[in-house]
Design a protein around this motif. Structure first.
Motif, PDB file in Angstrom:
ATOM      1  N   LEU A 150       0.842  -1.201   0.000  1.00  0.00           N
ATOM      2  CA  LEU A 150       0.000   0.000   0.000  1.00  0.00           C
ATOM      3  C   LEU A 150       0.875   1.248   0.000  1.00  0.00           C
ATOM      4  CD1 LEU A 150      -2.759  -0.898   2.635  1.00  0.00           C
ATOM      5  CD2 LEU A 150      -2.807  -1.266   0.168  1.00  0.00           C
ATOM      6  N   TRP A 151       0.447   2.240  -0.732  1.00  0.00           N
ATOM      7  CA  TRP A 151       1.065   3.571  -0.728  1.00  0.00           C
ATOM      8  C   TRP A 151      -0.008   4.583  -0.359  1.00  0.00           C
ATOM      9  CZ3 TRP A 151       5.760   5.674  -3.322  1.00  0.00           C
ATOM     10  CH2 TRP A 151       6.730   4.686  -3.581  1.00  0.00           C
ATOM     11  N   PHE A 152       0.369   5.571   0.416  1.00  0.00           N
ATOM     12  CA  PHE A 152      -0.513   6.706   0.693  1.00  0.00           C
ATOM     13  C   PHE A 152      -0.165   7.823  -0.281  1.00  0.00           C
ATOM     14  CE2 PHE A 152      -1.336  10.697   3.199  1.00  0.00           C
ATOM     15  CZ  PHE A 152      -2.718  10.651   3.078  1.00  0.00           C
ATOM     16  N   VAL A 153      -1.141   8.245  -1.083  1.00  0.00           N
ATOM     17  CA  VAL A 153      -0.886   9.263  -2.112  1.00  0.00           C
ATOM     18  C   VAL A 153      -1.638  10.561  -1.825  1.00  0.00           C
ATOM     19  CG1 VAL A 153      -0.319   7.574  -3.897  1.00  0.00           C
ATOM     20  CG2 VAL A 153      -2.703   8.334  -3.620  1.00  0.00           C
ATOM     21  N   VAL A 177      -2.980   2.115  -4.056  1.00  0.00           N
ATOM     22  CA  VAL A 177      -2.896   3.436  -3.445  1.00  0.00           C
ATOM     23  C   VAL A 177      -4.091   3.690  -2.532  1.00  0.00           C
ATOM     24  CG1 VAL A 177      -1.496   4.372  -5.321  1.00  0.00           C
ATOM     25  CG2 VAL A 177      -3.983   4.562  -5.451  1.00  0.00           C
ATOM     26  N   VAL A 178      -3.821   4.351  -1.431  1.00  0.00           N
ATOM     27  CA  VAL A 178      -4.851   4.799  -0.497  1.00  0.00           C
ATOM     28  C   VAL A 178      -5.003   6.305  -0.708  1.00  0.00           C
ATOM     29  CG1 VAL A 178      -5.522   4.989   1.918  1.00  0.00           C
ATOM     30  CG2 VAL A 178      -4.212   2.995   1.133  1.00  0.00           C
ATOM     31  N   PHE A 289       4.832  17.505  -0.033  1.00  0.00           N
ATOM     32  CA  PHE A 289       4.362  16.128   0.129  1.00  0.00           C
ATOM     33  C   PHE A 289       4.356  15.401  -1.209  1.00  0.00           C
ATOM     34  CE2 PHE A 289       0.890  13.127  -0.472  1.00  0.00           C
ATOM     35  CZ  PHE A 289       1.211  12.177   0.487  1.00  0.00           C
ATOM     36  N   HIS A 290       4.714  14.139  -1.168  1.00  0.00           N
ATOM     37  CA  HIS A 290       4.536  13.259  -2.314  1.00  0.00           C
ATOM     38  C   HIS A 290       4.239  11.861  -1.783  1.00  0.00           C
ATOM     39  CE1 HIS A 290       8.588  11.696  -1.537  1.00  0.00           C
ATOM     40  NE2 HIS A 290       8.990  12.958  -1.476  1.00  0.00           N
ATOM     41  N   ALA A 291       3.770  11.001  -2.666  1.00  0.00           N
ATOM     42  CA  ALA A 291       3.335   9.660  -2.278  1.00  0.00           C
ATOM     43  C   ALA A 291       4.406   8.927  -1.492  1.00  0.00           C
ATOM     44  CB  ALA A 291       2.964   8.870  -3.527  1.00  0.00           C
ATOM     45  N   VAL A 292       3.964   8.185  -0.465  1.00  0.00           N
ATOM     46  CA  VAL A 292       4.906   7.446   0.376  1.00  0.00           C
ATOM     47  C   VAL A 292       4.395   6.016   0.566  1.00  0.00           C
ATOM     48  CG1 VAL A 292       5.747   9.474   1.610  1.00  0.00           C
ATOM     49  CG2 VAL A 292       3.726   8.266   2.456  1.00  0.00           C
ATOM     50  N   PRO A 293       5.316   5.054   0.608  1.00  0.00           N
ATOM     51  CA  PRO A 293       4.899   3.675   0.885  1.00  0.00           C
ATOM     52  C   PRO A 293       4.484   3.523   2.335  1.00  0.00           C
ATOM     53  CG  PRO A 293       7.286   3.813   0.743  1.00  0.00           C
ATOM     54  CD  PRO A 293       6.763   5.165   0.356  1.00  0.00           C
ATOM     55  N   LEU A 294       3.496   2.681   2.573  1.00  0.00           N
ATOM     56  CA  LEU A 294       3.044   2.390   3.925  1.00  0.00           C
ATOM     57  C   LEU A 294       3.593   1.031   4.356  1.00  0.00           C
ATOM     58  CD1 LEU A 294      -0.732   3.418   3.604  1.00  0.00           C
ATOM     59  CD2 LEU A 294       1.068   4.708   4.763  1.00  0.00           C
TER      60      LEU A 294
END
Length: 575
Positions: A150-153, A177-178, A289-294
């Motif tokens: 999962l990635w938080f975008v 993506v979340v 901010f940019h997308a980050v892996p969870l």
């Protein structure tokens, strides 16, 4: 001598005993017996009584919630065809008939065979279908196995003109993506403040995730951001989901999973990842901010089946006399949610859709009636007008998208689009609201029409809901056609704004539920009032030599060329 009858007594005169020529699903398409009228010369001018009769018929249990591809849908189509015939419109569908085929597939997710769980923090958290998660896959039917990081975008937006890119630098191949629903709530002038842009719509976020190479998307549901409750999402996503059949693209252009997490499920996931949902919101707004892996994965499977659906738009035409090859289009969707296959025994399982959108179809036909009266009275229209009752709106504007991609005239000669959806079925109002204002010069013409009627034109009363992107006119806007969506305002002639607020709250409670049923207390005076407004507006635009144009500065993010020339259906569900 047979007495002249009003349109109310001639409603749905099914060609006076002839079989309707609709190319609807292969089921009994005979209009309900109660709707058959004896032969008579109709008085076409619509009345509150004629609107009442048609809404009652289209939202009856016999229509089975008007789910595409069902016997009830076929009855609704036959009813609309019969009405267009009675009005003396010209058939303008495929092969000179009344209908335009819209090729669709219907995908069903088996709730009993959804086995998905979030793995985070050394724990496995199963997702209950309907409680924690609803969703599907529009890939080829079968068992869809998922084991993906999962990635938080953040808000899942790439908007160069706003200096915003949540996906910058992200390598998402194979990830899910979340995504937060809505626009970033900024105060620096970017995006549009309280007015939701298309970037905030969940359908954009699905399209962007697919374009970014994600394997799937989990949308975080929050009532305020979505503008509707979890019950609406659950009702819309627990039954069949529809898509236009694209033989060139096939199911490869679909995500392995797309769906929604409830707010509680999303907050629980955030805590397992060492944060909270509130902290995710704050992180998504942080500069840079940019997308980050969870530190989490989605693991499990879901099972889908599918069927091909042959359903139709119903298309009638009033020919113009000066430039008949130039045209306007007026739309209203006839489809709704069908029936609830998970309802308890003996419970009401029919989504009748009286306001949404039997009222709009009745309004569409009433506008056609008013313009036909005008034409027969010696004032023919300058340009042609197409009246299109669309299918699949609740599943992502599918019927209007198909019509806009396959119009009966060259798209450059389709000069304006208008839409009627969920009309005011109560009393008259002092105001008219433009949904998504600031778009085109059509609003300037509307302002003149409304002023002449003694009403006031007001902006969208609920700009946070993004209504401009949620109904059929948007399909035309995406292709560069100036498009307008109006509704009666909430300032009631009897009871003022307080009465309008009460009625609005009641409609919101019934929205996309089995409680959207016909009510004998509705006066339909407000519907008739808005029909007059729309007919005057369409007539003015059809006659004016100058074409409407887009405004240089728009109140929402530009929609012209917002998607490719042949956009993938977003399955917006209209909602």
């Amino acid at each position: 001598m047979v007495a002249r009858r009003s349109l109310a007594t001639c409603l749905i005169a099914a060609a006076c005993g002839r079989e309707p020529p609709a190319a609807a699903p292969a089921v009994d398409a005979t209009p309900p017996a109660a709707a058959i009228a004896t032969p008579a010369e109709p008085s076409l001018a619509p009345t509150a009584q004629s609107l009442r009769a048609l809404v009652r018929t289209l939202s009856s249990d016999e229509m089975q919630g008007r789910g595409p591809g069902t016997p009830g849908a076929a009855r609704a189509v036959a009813t609309i065809v019969a009405q267009m015939q009675a009005l003396g419109l010209q058939p303008a569908g495929d092969d000179g008939g009344w209908t335009q085929r819209v090729p669709m597939r219907a995908v069903t997710t088996d709730p009993a065979r959804v086995e998905l769980a979030l793995h985070a923090g050394g724990e496995r958290a199963p997702l209950g279908f309907g409680e924690d998660f609803v969703g599907t896959s529009l890939r080829a039917a079968g068992t869809h196995r998922i084991d993906a990081p999962l990635w938080f975008v953040g808000h899942g937006i790439t908007a160069p003109e706003q200096g915003w890119d949540d996906y910058a630098g992200a390598e998402l191949d194979g990830a899910i993506v979340v995504v937060l629903v809505g626009d970033p709530p900024l105060t620096d002038g970017r995006f549009a403040g309280d007015t939701l842009t298309y970037y905030g719509r969940w359908s954009y976020k699905v399209e962007r995730a697919l374009a970014a190479g994600a394997r799937g998307v989990l949308l975080v549901h929050e009532t305020e951001a979505a503008s509707y409750g979890w019950n609406v999402v659950r009702n819309s996503w627990s039954e069949e989901r529809f898509d236009i059949i694209d033989d060139a693209q096939g199911s490869a252009g679909a995500l392995a999973v797309e769906g929604w997490l409830s707010k509680d499920a999303a907050d629980a996931l955030a805590h397992r990842c060492g944060a909270s949902l509130q902290q995710w919101h704050e992180t998504a707004l942080a500069p840079g901010f940019h997308a980050v892996p969870l530190p989490a994965t989605l693991v499990g499977s879901l099972v889908t089946t599918e069927r091909r659906v042959a359903d139709v738009n119903v298309v009638g035409r009033l020919a113009g006399t000066r430039t008949p090859d130039e045209a306007l289009v007026v739309t209203a969707h006839w489809d709704h949610l069908g029936t609830d296959g998970h309802a308890a025994a003996g419970a009401d399982a029919i989504f009748n859709g009286a306001i949404d959108n039997a009222s709009g179809v009745a309004g569409l036909l009433a506008v056609a009636a008013e313009l036909q009266v005008r034409s027969r009275g010696g004032r023919p229209l300058g340009r042609s007008v197409y009246f299109v009752a669309t299918t699949g709106e609740e599943q992502g504007l599918l019927g209007s998208r198909w019509f806009a991609a396959h119009p009966p005239v060259a798209i450059d000669n389709l000069i304006a689009a208008f839409n009627l959806d969920s009309m005011n079925v109560d009393g008259r109002t002092r105001t008219v609201q433009v949904i998504g204002p600031g778009q085109s010069t059509l609003e300037d013409v509307l302002a003149e029409v409304v002023r002449a009627e003694g009403r006031a034109l007001v902006p969208d009363e609920h700009p946070e809901s993004g209504g401009y992107f949620r109904s059929d006119h948007f399909s035309f806007a995406q292709r560069g056609v100036p498009a307008l969506y109006l509704r009666g305002g909430s300032d009631m002639a009897d009871g003022g704004s307080e009465r309008g607020r009460q009625l609005g709250e009641q409609r919101a409670r019934h929205y996309h539920t089995v409680d959207d049923e016909f009510d004998e207390r509705w006066s339909f005076e407000g519907t008739l009032q808005d029909v007059h407004t729309m007919a005057s507006l369409v007539g003015r635009v059809a006659d004016e030599p100058a074409r409407p144009t887009w405004k240089a500065s728009r109140a929402v993010i530009p929609v012209v060329a917002a998607t490719p020339a042949t956009p993938r259906a977003s399955r917006d569900g209209g909602r």
